[in-house]
Design a protein around this motif. Structure first.
Motif, mmCIF file in Angstrom:
data_model
loop_
_atom_site.group_PDB
_atom_site.id
_atom_site.type_symbol
_atom_site.label_atom_id
_atom_site.label_comp_id
_atom_site.label_asym_id
_atom_site.label_seq_id
_atom_site.Cartn_x
_atom_site.Cartn_y
_atom_site.Cartn_z
ATOM 1 N N HIS A 45 -12.371 12.886 -1.290
ATOM 2 C CA HIS A 45 -11.922 11.594 -0.993
ATOM 3 C C HIS A 45 -12.064 11.195 0.484
ATOM 4 O O HIS A 45 -11.169 11.368 1.278
ATOM 5 C CB HIS A 45 -10.525 11.495 -1.550
ATOM 6 C CG HIS A 45 -9.921 10.007 -1.680
ATOM 7 N ND1 HIS A 45 -9.499 9.452 -2.758
ATOM 8 C CD2 HIS A 45 -10.060 9.003 -0.671
ATOM 9 C CE1 HIS A 45 -9.194 8.288 -2.758
ATOM 10 N NE2 HIS A 45 -9.424 7.731 -1.275
ATOM 11 N N MET A 92 -19.482 3.901 -2.373
ATOM 12 C CA MET A 92 -18.879 3.431 -0.874
ATOM 13 C C MET A 92 -19.861 3.885 -0.047
ATOM 14 O O MET A 92 -19.849 3.401 1.144
ATOM 15 C CB MET A 92 -17.311 4.045 -0.618
ATOM 16 C CG MET A 92 -16.725 3.550 0.602
ATOM 17 S SD MET A 92 -16.471 1.983 0.356
ATOM 18 C CE MET A 92 -15.307 1.685 -0.636
ATOM 19 N N TYR A 149 -9.559 -3.290 -7.980
ATOM 20 C CA TYR A 149 -8.574 -4.323 -7.147
ATOM 21 C C TYR A 149 -8.985 -5.778 -7.380
ATOM 22 O O TYR A 149 -8.132 -6.452 -7.511
ATOM 23 C CB TYR A 149 -8.751 -3.972 -5.873
ATOM 24 C CG TYR A 149 -8.133 -2.660 -5.410
ATOM 25 C CD1 TYR A 149 -7.043 -2.366 -5.083
ATOM 26 C CD2 TYR A 149 -9.017 -1.409 -5.295
ATOM 27 C CE1 TYR A 149 -6.393 -1.013 -4.908
ATOM 28 C CE2 TYR A 149 -8.606 -0.128 -4.939
ATOM 29 C CZ TYR A 149 -7.496 -0.003 -4.945
ATOM 30 O OH TYR A 149 -6.627 1.507 -4.618
ATOM 31 N N TRP A 177 -8.438 -10.187 -0.653
ATOM 32 C CA TRP A 177 -8.972 -9.132 -1.566
ATOM 33 C C TRP A 177 -8.449 -10.483 -2.840
ATOM 34 O O TRP A 177 -7.418 -10.773 -3.109
ATOM 35 C CB TRP A 177 -8.419 -8.131 -1.940
ATOM 36 C CG TRP A 177 -8.815 -7.026 -0.932
ATOM 37 C CD1 TRP A 177 -9.023 -7.345 0.417
ATOM 38 C CD2 TRP A 177 -8.679 -5.630 -1.005
ATOM 39 N NE1 TRP A 177 -9.266 -6.156 1.021
ATOM 40 C CE2 TRP A 177 -9.343 -5.080 0.135
ATOM 41 C CE3 TRP A 177 -8.479 -4.797 -2.099
ATOM 42 C CZ2 TRP A 177 -9.236 -3.627 0.363
ATOM 43 C CZ3 TRP A 177 -8.893 -3.423 -2.096
ATOM 44 C CH2 TRP A 177 -9.337 -3.072 -0.857
ATOM 45 N N ALA A 182 -7.003 2.731 3.762
ATOM 46 C CA ALA A 182 -8.160 3.120 4.143
ATOM 47 C C ALA A 182 -9.099 2.379 4.896
ATOM 48 O O ALA A 182 -9.743 2.515 5.870
ATOM 49 C CB ALA A 182 -8.982 3.555 2.987
ATOM 50 N N LYS A 190 -0.076 -2.544 5.183
ATOM 51 C CA LYS A 190 -0.649 -2.885 4.041
ATOM 52 C C LYS A 190 -0.132 -1.915 3.173
ATOM 53 O O LYS A 190 -0.858 -1.007 3.003
ATOM 54 C CB LYS A 190 -2.238 -2.957 4.164
ATOM 55 C CG LYS A 190 -2.989 -3.400 2.997
ATOM 56 C CD LYS A 190 -4.618 -3.502 3.142
ATOM 57 C CE LYS A 190 -5.047 -4.194 1.850
ATOM 58 N NZ LYS A 190 -6.530 -4.003 1.703
ATOM 59 N N TYR A 241 1.417 -0.405 -0.771
ATOM 60 C CA TYR A 241 1.172 -0.422 -2.179
ATOM 61 C C TYR A 241 2.270 -0.130 -2.852
ATOM 62 O O TYR A 241 2.122 -0.079 -4.209
ATOM 63 C CB TYR A 241 -0.331 0.323 -2.482
ATOM 64 C CG TYR A 241 -1.594 -0.318 -1.941
ATOM 65 C CD1 TYR A 241 -2.464 -1.167 -3.055
ATOM 66 C CD2 TYR A 241 -1.966 -0.238 -0.629
ATOM 67 C CE1 TYR A 241 -3.545 -1.706 -2.762
ATOM 68 C CE2 TYR A 241 -3.313 -0.975 -0.325
ATOM 69 C CZ TYR A 241 -4.123 -1.476 -1.202
ATOM 70 O OH TYR A 241 -5.197 -2.080 -1.003
HETATM 71 C C1 BG6 Z 1 -9.993 2.657 -2.269
HETATM 72 C C2 BG6 Z 1 -10.027 3.836 -1.726
HETATM 73 O O1 BG6 Z 1 -11.165 2.051 -1.634
HETATM 74 O O2 BG6 Z 1 -9.264 1.533 -2.043
HETATM 75 C C3 BG6 Z 1 -8.391 4.306 -1.039
HETATM 76 O O3 BG6 Z 1 -10.246 4.887 -2.494
HETATM 77 C C4 BG6 Z 1 -8.004 2.855 -0.331
HETATM 78 O O4 BG6 Z 1 -8.714 5.259 -0.306
HETATM 79 C C5 BG6 Z 1 -8.119 1.908 -1.534
HETATM 80 O O5 BG6 Z 1 -6.921 3.201 0.118
HETATM 81 C C6 BG6 Z 1 -7.279 0.689 -1.021
HETATM 82 O O6 BG6 Z 1 -7.998 0.090 -0.025
HETATM 83 P P1 BG6 Z 1 -7.081 -0.136 1.469
HETATM 84 O O7 BG6 Z 1 -7.920 -0.521 2.543
HETATM 85 O O8 BG6 Z 1 -6.386 -1.333 1.050
HETATM 86 O O9 BG6 Z 1 -6.243 1.034 1.688
#
Ligand code: BG6
Length: 480
Positions: free
Chosen positions: A136, A185, A314, A350, A431, A438, A440
């Motif tokens: 990852h 990615m 997402y 997003w 990430a 931010k 979740y």
């Molecule tokens: C994905 C990744 O791109 O989205 C994660 O696999 C990442 O590692 C997640 O954290 C959400 O993105 P972000 O930038 O909001 O953390």
């Protein structure tokens, strides 16, 4: 909202990545990983794209992965909370540099192996299945220094060795595996996806697709190893998914939408169907790319295809050939999408599109005819703790309930889905931005963007809601 009851063996849970939760970045012999070189703040984006000023952490910068949420020391407490919500699965990744700190040691680092042994034991104790990602966004920095990371073929046997080590070690504990997180990615954030760094004048596309070939072969070799070592396990690929919509019905827009999707499908076509698709060959030719492949590669790819398609969802994406429309890009989206006038956006720009989730799942299933595994989905948002110590994240519940409802629709459409691990069930480092704000999670973590805070865990409103969703097998999505 429908009261669809999900299959009994459906794997409800959450998903994490080592570098975004563990911290302890050099503890117990761990080597430096590429993700440890991504500071929070302004320099982050350029570094993620491969313009890396230094392969050691820079003086004066804050690196959120170094401490993260200290899961390395607190995983028991966190897993107990996941168990309380009724998790059936937890997706985690193994940090390659914990196992082989420089990627090249003759023997693995026992302390690193033991950490994951203990972690998996703790999960199994609570009846939670570990779902393990081999990579990852993690490459030992030594391999970047010595070989230029995945641009070099040298990484293939080194990754295979690492994969075989952990597959063998955890064969009695882990039955769900995944090779590379969001393998596509690599095209968008090459340092994140593959540890690639660039100099002025480099042919970036050539380097990216050569690295992609190496990852695809390495992925197939990991599939082979998994099938040999753990016959009762399954191993999948992982796509950052979200279908492209054409902005209009102009065939130019429609064609561009198809091409944009193929940029991502390219990887999964190889991993799932076992060969390069015709459109990839044309793309290489049109762009003058010459991808070095070894004689046995075609057989390796053909004979070792994945068992399931893991994906993150997402947002959907939108594309246009109209220069005026293209001016309206959504912010924050790595995948470069124009703004969709029908859809709202998160605080980070997003796009929010539950129906797009159903569309994406159907398209992936139509294309590959293999089981899907939703291994990331969720809403990154700013949460506030009230003076009473509560967090009302109704907006997150709203996002998740609408997405889970559409996933239920997709299953009723005939799409086979193994499970759903929502992203970041506990707050973790972002990430893309490196921020803590931010969030979740169903569980709040007291830590801010600068790394300050007690690290205390607090259940949010969504905690009980997700517990209710799991207990009712997805039939009760109502926000109480
Ligand atoms: C994905 C990744 O791109 O989205 C994660 O696999 C990442 O590692 C997640 O954290 C959400 O993105 P972000 O930038 O909001 O953390």
């Amino acid at each position: 909202m429908s009261n669809f009851v999900f299959p009994e063996n459906f794997l409800w849970g959450g998903a994490l990545a080592a570098n975004q939760v563990e911290g302890a970045y050099l503890e117990d012999g761990k080597g430096l990983s590429v993700v440890d070189l991504m500071p929070a703040g302004e320099k982050r984006r350029d570094i993620m794209k491969g313009y890396v000023p230094s392969l050691t952490p820079l003086e004066g910068e804050f690196y959120p992965s170094h401490g993260a949420i200290d899961f390395y020391h607190r995983y028991k407490e966190d897993i107990a909370l996941f168990a309380e919500m009724g998790f059936k699965a937890l997706r985690v990744s193994i940090a390659w540099a914990r196992i082989y700190p420089t990627g090249e040691e003759a023997a693995p680092n026992e302390a690193g192996l033991k950490f994951y042994d203990d972690l998996f034991d703790e999960l199994l104790k609570h009846g939670i299945q570990p779902v393990v990602t081999l990579a990852h966004f993690d490459v030992p920095v030594s391999l970047v220094e010595k070989y230029g990371s995945w641009r070099s073929r040298e990484l293939v046997p080194l990754f295979e060795k690492y994969a075989r080590t952990v597959l063998e070690r955890y064969k009695n504990k882990v039955k769900y595996w995944m090779t590379f997180n969001e393998i596509n990615m690599l095209l968008h954030l090459p340092f994140v996806g593959a540890g690639l760094t660039f100099q002025e004048g480099d042919n970036v596309k050539q380097i990216q697709y050569q690295a992609a070939h190496h990852q695809l072969v390495a992925s197939a070799l990991a599939v082979k190893a998994c099938h040999e070592l753990i016959p009762d396990a399954i191993i999948g690929c992982m796509l950052a998914a979200g279908s492209f919509y054409p902005y209009t019905c102009n065939p130019e827009d429609v064609f561009q939408g198809m091409e944009k999707d193929r940029e991502s499908y390219f990887f999964i076509d190889v991993q799932s169907r076992g060969e390069y698709p015709g459109y990839a060959k044309r793309f290489f030719k049109d762009h003058g790319l010459n991808i070095a492949m070894e004689p046995g590669d075609a057989d390796i790819l053909k004979n070792n295809t994945v068992d399931y398609i893991g994906f993150s969802y997402y947002s959907s994406r939108t594309t246009s050939t109209d220069p005026e429309v293209v001016k309206k890009m959504t912010s924050g989206n790595v995948f470069g999408s124009v703004s969709n006038p029908y859809l709202a956006k998160s605080e980070w720009g997003w796009t929010i599109d539950p129906k797009g989730f159903r569309i994406t799942a159907n398209q992936l299933h139509d294309r590959y005819q293999k089981p899907l595994f939703v291994v990331e989905n969720g809403l990154g948002a700013v949460d506030t703790v009230t003076p009473d110590g509560e967090v009302d994240d109704s907006y997150r519940i709203d996002y998740l309930q609408r997405h889970i409802a559409e996933m239920g629709e997709a299953i009723q459409d005939g799409v086979e889905i193994i499970g759903y691990t929502s992203w970041g069930p506990i707050d973790i480092v972002s990430a893309s931005s490196g921020e803590m704000k931010k969030r979740y999670g169903y569980i709040y973590v007291d830590r801010d963007n600068e790394g300050q805070g007690t690290l205390k865990r607090i259940k949010k409103k969504s905690f009980d809601w997700y517990k209710q969703v799991i207990a009712s097998r997805g039939a009760d999505l109502e926000q109480k």
